[in-house]
Scaffold this motif. Sequence first.
Motif, short mmCIF file in Angstrom:
data_model
loop_
_atom_site.label_atom_id
_atom_site.label_comp_id
_atom_site.label_asym_id
_atom_site.label_seq_id
_atom_site.Cartn_x
_atom_site.Cartn_y
_atom_site.Cartn_z
N GLU B 114 4.09 -8.83 1.99
CA GLU B 114 3.36 -8.13 3.04
C GLU B 114 2.27 -9.02 3.64
O GLU B 114 2.09 -9.08 4.85
CB GLU B 114 2.75 -6.86 2.45
N TYR B 127 6.25 2.77 9.74
CA TYR B 127 7.03 3.21 8.60
C TYR B 127 7.64 4.56 8.94
O TYR B 127 7.04 5.38 9.63
CB TYR B 127 6.15 3.31 7.35
N SER B 136 0.63 1.91 11.13
CA SER B 136 -0.58 1.48 10.42
C SER B 136 -1.54 0.75 11.35
O SER B 136 -2.71 0.59 11.03
CB SER B 136 -0.21 0.60 9.23
N LYS B 163 4.78 2.68 2.22
CA LYS B 163 4.94 1.25 1.96
C LYS B 163 5.86 1.03 0.76
O LYS B 163 6.69 0.14 0.75
CB LYS B 163 3.56 0.65 1.65
N TYR B 164 5.66 1.85 -0.25
CA TYR B 164 6.47 1.73 -1.47
C TYR B 164 7.41 2.92 -1.57
O TYR B 164 7.52 3.53 -2.62
CB TYR B 164 5.56 1.64 -2.70
#
Lengths: 466, 220
Positions: B114, B127, B136, B163-164
């Motif tokens: 990232e 996302y 973001s 993000k995860y």
Amino acid sequence: MKLWQKAALSCVAVLAAVVAVCSAAMLLYARHTILDISRQQTLAKQRDLAASFSEMAGYYLLDTDSDTVQDSLVRYCFDRFADDTSVLMRGGEAVSSALDIDPSALAGTAGSQPWSSLRDSRDVFEGKVRGRDILMASGTVLVRDEEYTVYTVVDVTDIHRDLVRMALIFLAVSLGGVGAGAGAVTLLMRKGAKPLAALSAAARRIAGGEYGIRADVRSRDEIGALAEDFNTMAGAVQRHVAELSETAERQRLFIGGVTHEFKTPLTAILLHTRLLQRVNMTEAERTASLRHIERQCTWLESMTQKLLKVITLRQGIVKKPVPARELADRVRDSTRQLMADRNVTLETDCGGEVLLADADLMQSLLVNLVDNAGKAYDPGGGDRTVRLTIREGVLEVRDAGRGIPAEAQERIFEPFYMVDKSRSKKLGGSGLGLALVRQIADAHGARLEVDSAPGRGTAIRVLLPK
Amino acid sequence: MSNRILIVEDDEAIASAVTLNLQVAGYDCAAFDDGEKAARSLAEDHAYDLALLDIMLPGIDGFELFDHMQRYNIPVIYITAKTDSASEIRGLRDGAEDYIVKPFDMLTLMVRIEKVLRRTGRLNTVYRVRDVELNSETRTVTKGGRIVYLQPMEFDVLLLLMKYKNMTVTREQLMTEVWGYDYVGETRVLDIKIFSLRKKLDLGDAIRTLPKLGYRLEDR
């Protein structure tokens, strides 16, 4: 004080002592001889004079002559034979004298030489009169009932002076001799001690870690022999140090290799475990992940087994007689599955000989070689045979597979070396198989030979010591 | 559009784990187990945002492969089991963005990926999970195209989960990333934020609670 200095000093001291004693003895003997000769000459002269005088006086003198005539005759007779050393005395008075001294007075004061070789030594006197060295011989003669004393007085000052001069010359020569001797001895000792200094310097440098240093001493004496032994020792030390550091370096590389090789499977296991823990995976993905983990663990386990063997091998082995046929059978049994999986045939060929080896380890060695040989075949048809031959202490494993490139042949026995890393990994290779083979061969004192050509196959031979 | 990552790693187990992990998190991945194959494929397709290169590779090694990456302006992170400083120095001096040493943790790798993407201006800032989109950059969230207003803390929690995505984000991770390391307050505030996110964005079943572990935003 250094050894050579001590040796030189004691040599010089002994030399000086010997020269001093010899010189003194010679001087004393020479003095004695010279003085003795002078004494004898003086005495002989006196005896001669006395005899001649008494004979002549006895012939010429008559009782009838008056005292005055007689005195004159006596003087005449005496002077006929006398010279500047002669004195004639009668009753304490000088009748005729060439000297201004009274010899009779002298006779009492001067001592005779006790060690004189003269028989009539009591008739010879020596002494100092007015600073002069005097040698005096005396004797009495009777002329017409009258007693006369005949003296011969010789001045021996020159002789004494010559003796002193001689002593001085002796001393100078001796000192010179001793000095020259001292110089020579010092030089010799120093030259003799030089190789020792060189040896000492070499020893210090070796102690400082310069193991390649040798003492440059070339002489045929004991020091030369010592230097030769020293150099032999230095060579042995250098060899051993080199061996030790080589072993240490090999171990370091080996441990580094182990760590390196463990990292990849560990990373894979870690990553897949995390995946299973954290990610919502499909059933298929989950199964695949678990299979990856299992495979990595199996590989780690086999690697650990081999490592353990490598480590225990370093602690020594016990050799026992092993029939070659039994060994071949054991290898065949333990590689049966491996060979079948790869569609490879194992052929064994051995006589009835008995090898001296650690059976388990030798089996492990051969299994590794056979396993490797089996991997040398790419999938496909054709001749797929691995041949194990044991004849006359030579164990050979031969295949007709892909072969090993010449530049790789030297390195195949290094731990973790793989000719084609990704191919080996796919076949489950650890990079330790041939390293283990070398370790086992080394432990048996055996030599390894590689005979291989790309595309034509490989033969690896283990030559057991005779 | 998601970021495309090229992975060249000859160990299948590692390659599969990294690929799967990046894919579930929303990255587009292509993996090769051979340096030469990877180099050849670049001629046809080089639209990658980042390359993860193993150094020890069959065919051509990672260092050599780096030159190919530079031709197409692809930033590189090396994956290596070599800990000796010589290769690190060589790798970084050549211009690689970063390197990571085996064994490594996937989260660490993702953080580094990232960072590199952000530094090179390639980071995808949008996302998406179902019809929820988070940007973001602009710090905006839309659901079905309509803006949904979130509190800053709610936004940060959602950003981390996105993000995860498909990965479990632990409570500790959420607390430290959103509230900061020194946060000593009630962790119930987290449960409250999650509750309101589920409600506002209708993600009741997508945000899964993993008891005692944390939360996972799932879209697969």
